[in-house]
Design a protein around this motif. Structure first.
Motif, PDB file in Angstrom:
ATOM      1  N   SER A  28      21.880 -40.506   5.080  1.00  0.00           N
ATOM      2  CA  SER A  28      22.180 -40.966   6.440  1.00  0.00           C
ATOM      3  C   SER A  28      20.944 -41.072   7.324  1.00  0.00           C
ATOM      4  O   SER A  28      20.934 -41.850   8.281  1.00  0.00           O
ATOM      5  N   GLU A  29      19.895 -40.311   7.035  1.00  0.00           N
ATOM      6  CA  GLU A  29      18.678 -40.389   7.839  1.00  0.00           C
ATOM      7  C   GLU A  29      17.731 -41.464   7.320  1.00  0.00           C
ATOM      8  O   GLU A  29      17.215 -42.292   8.085  1.00  0.00           O
ATOM      9  N   THR A  30      17.480 -41.477   6.028  1.00  0.00           N
ATOM     10  CA  THR A  30      16.500 -42.425   5.495  1.00  0.00           C
ATOM     11  C   THR A  30      16.989 -43.867   5.570  1.00  0.00           C
ATOM     12  O   THR A  30      16.177 -44.787   5.629  1.00  0.00           O
ATOM     13  N   VAL A  31      18.294 -44.073   5.573  1.00  0.00           N
ATOM     14  CA  VAL A  31      18.799 -45.442   5.716  1.00  0.00           C
ATOM     15  C   VAL A  31      18.396 -46.015   7.069  1.00  0.00           C
ATOM     16  O   VAL A  31      18.147 -47.224   7.200  1.00  0.00           O
ATOM     17  N   SER A  32      18.282 -45.137   8.082  1.00  0.00           N
ATOM     18  CA  SER A  32      17.843 -45.596   9.396  1.00  0.00           C
ATOM     19  C   SER A  32      16.390 -46.043   9.357  1.00  0.00           C
ATOM     20  O   SER A  32      16.037 -47.099   9.893  1.00  0.00           O
ATOM     21  N   ASN A  33      15.539 -45.250   8.721  1.00  0.00           N
ATOM     22  CA  ASN A  33      14.118 -45.616   8.639  1.00  0.00           C
ATOM     23  C   ASN A  33      13.917 -46.918   7.878  1.00  0.00           C
ATOM     24  O   ASN A  33      13.143 -47.787   8.285  1.00  0.00           O
ATOM     25  N   VAL A  34      14.623 -47.074   6.763  1.00  0.00           N
ATOM     26  CA  VAL A  34      14.463 -48.285   5.952  1.00  0.00           C
ATOM     27  C   VAL A  34      14.960 -49.511   6.711  1.00  0.00           C
ATOM     28  O   VAL A  34      14.325 -50.574   6.694  1.00  0.00           O
ATOM     29  N   SER A  35      16.104 -49.380   7.391  1.00  0.00           N
ATOM     30  CA  SER A  35      16.670 -50.537   8.093  1.00  0.00           C
ATOM     31  C   SER A  35      15.791 -51.002   9.239  1.00  0.00           C
ATOM     32  O   SER A  35      15.807 -52.174   9.611  1.00  0.00           O
ATOM     33  N   ILE A  36      15.004 -50.078   9.808  1.00  0.00           N
ATOM     34  CA  ILE A  36      14.120 -50.449  10.907  1.00  0.00           C
ATOM     35  C   ILE A  36      12.912 -51.239  10.412  1.00  0.00           C
ATOM     36  O   ILE A  36      12.466 -52.189  11.046  1.00  0.00           O
ATOM     37  N   VAL A  37      12.375 -50.883   9.252  1.00  0.00           N
ATOM     38  CA  VAL A  37      11.121 -51.496   8.802  1.00  0.00           C
ATOM     39  C   VAL A  37      11.305 -52.600   7.777  1.00  0.00           C
ATOM     40  O   VAL A  37      10.372 -53.359   7.517  1.00  0.00           O
ATOM     41  N   TYR A  38      12.503 -52.711   7.167  1.00  0.00           N
ATOM     42  CA  TYR A  38      12.718 -53.714   6.127  1.00  0.00           C
ATOM     43  C   TYR A  38      14.023 -54.454   6.359  1.00  0.00           C
ATOM     44  O   TYR A  38      15.047 -53.841   6.668  1.00  0.00           O
TER      45      TYR A  38
END
Length: 573
Positions: A28-38
């Motif tokens: 749930s946390e890393t999906v946020s980081n990935v969606s922001i940059v890719y």
């Protein structure tokens, strides 16, 4: 360097070194980081044909041995246990495990023991713990840690781990992971905070002393500063209506991980009820207008529509094969432009409807007066009139009374109680005692700093001068307390009594680099404030982060949750 660029480089390196068809597995946390940059199309270019959550992988037994699994998750005990079960019965041909922070030795042993079929190809810790929603460009080297005040919830009960201690542990991991991500040189030398926060950071201190080699980065003559502060110091900023584009979208519609969900807006046509991306990395118009006020946005969107109409008109004039070929070549850019125009027109149109329906210009003017100007009698009359206005929503009534209470809690207790009673009678959904609970948690006795600029002679003089000069926009005259904090740091006047140094090190002069982390969450108004401060070229660069990105709805939800926990805790005693 830019935090977004840093994370993008990490993920790019993670994906490009693994050839072949891949499935990217997130939490749930890393999906946020990935969606922001890719974007999804960029992931496809990296041969990522499937993106799954670690929970859904646990619930499925379908074999996909032709895919290579790339895990990018937090190193939590829950995730490690899920991985343990998935490795015991592997569905994929290869497993590449990447964690967003340091992995403990015991966790590595658990994973190694579970990999009986030897499908794990690599295990790495990337230290990507910082939420990117509020990131600003900055290169830092950190050698001094100052912690100030306590988390929003500070009660600690025997034999029960409180919610606040969990939040503090996450916050600590976030700050420490950020140090690695941005190549900070970290040597914790001074700590002042609540019991729970102190325990959490002492644990992190010991852990990172054990891994001291990870922090062997460049040294600088002037020690940069990490300032961890409490949301309760400024409860006003997240209560205000917003009038700059990014903050306004978040306040009125909602902005989560650079995405706006339009499906909840029933008035839109079916084809417009979608989730749209609102990212400065992918949208040039948004990047140049995210901090502009609402009036300017309307004019800028009109110019964008006019430009698009000119492009559309030229595309309709296809008379030759060459014209057709040129149109086909330019079609992707044309469609992107068309999508951007439609997106921003939809957002501004919907926000305009909400502003009119809720009489937000009238409400906001009183809010700004409460936050920035004096006059208790006039403020009481203005708030009373708005409480009686049928067009004013329940949440706006609540926020007005909260702002009045924060500003005048010591002035006239009788009138304050009258507003409490009127609010309860006009807003049936109002939670009894919520305003009083806010005062208990973030009232004048709990706050550090001069929130309303009426205690310090320098702040009083500054406010008087500002009032004489006037403001460019009455709806954006408020400045967060963070502005004063950054100004004090820039001038070398940060008060030791408010932000004391504790420990062996004491730094003379001002730092060149400062990272501010807000426990309890920060706002897009404060993000804008940091961006404007960095644009002044004062010689100090600031970066802002926090445990959450707040709008008024999220702030009030957190406050209600804190009130509920406080009540349930008092019943246990």
């Amino acid at each position: 360097m830019a935090l977004v660029t840093s994370v993008r480089d990490y993920i790019n390196r993670m994906l490009q070194d693994i050839s072949g068809m891949k499935v990217l597995i997130l939490d749930s946390e890393t999906v946020s980081n990935v969606s922001i940059v890719y974007s999804q199309s960029e992931l496809l270019q990296k041969e990522v044909f499937l993106v799954e959550m670690i929970d859904s992988i646990s619930a499925s037994n379908e074999s996909m041995s032709h895919l290579k699994a790339v895990y990018f998750v937090r190193p939590t005990s829950e995730n490690v246990q899920k991985l343990r079960h998935q490795l015991a019965n592997p569905r994929f041909g290869e497993y590449h495990l990447f964690f967003s922070n340091l992995l403990k030795d015991t966790q590595i042993h658990i994973l190694a023991d579970s990999d009986e079929q030897e499908v794990v190809q690599q295990v790495q810790s990337l230290s990507l713990s910082l939420s990117l929603s509020l990131s600003l460009s900055l290169s830092l080297s950190l050698s001094l840690l100052i912690l100030v005040l306590s988390p929003f919830l500070t009660e600690r009960r025997e034999k029960r781990r409180s919610r606040s201690s969990v939040v503090m542990e996450i916050a600590a991991m976030t700050v420490m992971g950020t140090c690695l991500q941005l190549a900070f040189s970290l040597r914790i030398s001074c700590v002042l905070c609540s019991f729970e926060l102190r325990d959490t950071f002492v644990f992190q201190k010991l852990m990172y002393q054990h891994e001291s080699g990870l922090f062997d980065f460049r040294r600088t003559e002037s020690s940069p500063l990490l300032l961890v502060i409490d949301r309760r110091d400024d409860p006003v900023t997240p209560l205000l209506n917003q009038w700059t584009y990014q903050a306004m979208v978040h306040e009125l519609i909602g902005l989560q991980d650079n995405k706006v969900d339009l499906r909840a807006i029933g008035s839109l046509p079916k084809d417009q009820q979608v989730e749209v991306v609102l990212s400065s990395e992918q949208d040039a118009f948004f990047k140049s207008n995210m901090y502009e006020n609402f009036g300017d946005i309307g004019m800028n969107i009109k110019r964008m529509v006019d430009d698009f109409q000119q492009v559309a008109k030229s595309n309709q004039n296809i008379q030759t094969v060459e014209d057709m070929a040129r149109f086909v070549d330019n079609y992707p850019e044309y469609k992107k432009m068309q999508g951007n125009v439609s997106k921003h027109v939809t957002l501004v149109t919907e926000m305009s409807k909400l502003v009119e329906a809720r009489k937000l210009m009238l409400v906001s003017q009183t809010e700004q007066d409460l936050a920035c100007n004096g006059g208790q009698g006039a403020a009481y009359e203005a708030v009373t009139d708005l409480l009686n206005n049928e067009s004013v929503s329940d949440i706006d009534r609540l926020r007005l009374v909260m702002l009045y209470a924060l500003r005048y809690e010591k002035e006239n207790p009788v009138q304050l109680m009258q507003l409490f009673n009127k609010l309860a009678s006009r807003s049936p959904k109002y939670k009894q005692g919520l305003v009083q609970f806010l005062l208990k948690q973030a009232g004048v006795e709990k706050r550090t700093g001069d929130l309303f600029g009426n205690r310090d002679l320098l702040n009083i003089a500054r406010n008087m001068a500002r009032g004489l000069k006037g403001v460019e926009n009455v709806y954006t005259q408020h400045q967060p307390l963070l502005f004063q904090t950054m100004e004090s740091i820039t001038r070398g006047r940060l008060r030791d009594v408010d932000y004391p140094f504790v420990g062996d090190h004491f730094q003379q002069g001002r730092p060149q680099e400062v990272v501010i982390f807000m426990v309890g969450g920060t706002t897009y108004e404060e993000s804008r404030c940091v961006a404007l401060q960095n644009s002044t070229n004062s010689g100090i660069r600031f970066i802002l982060g926090g445990t959450a990105v707040l709008n008024s709805k999220r702030f009030l939800m957190d406050l209600e949750e804190a009130q509920r926990i406080s009540r349930s805790g008092s019943h246990m005693v």
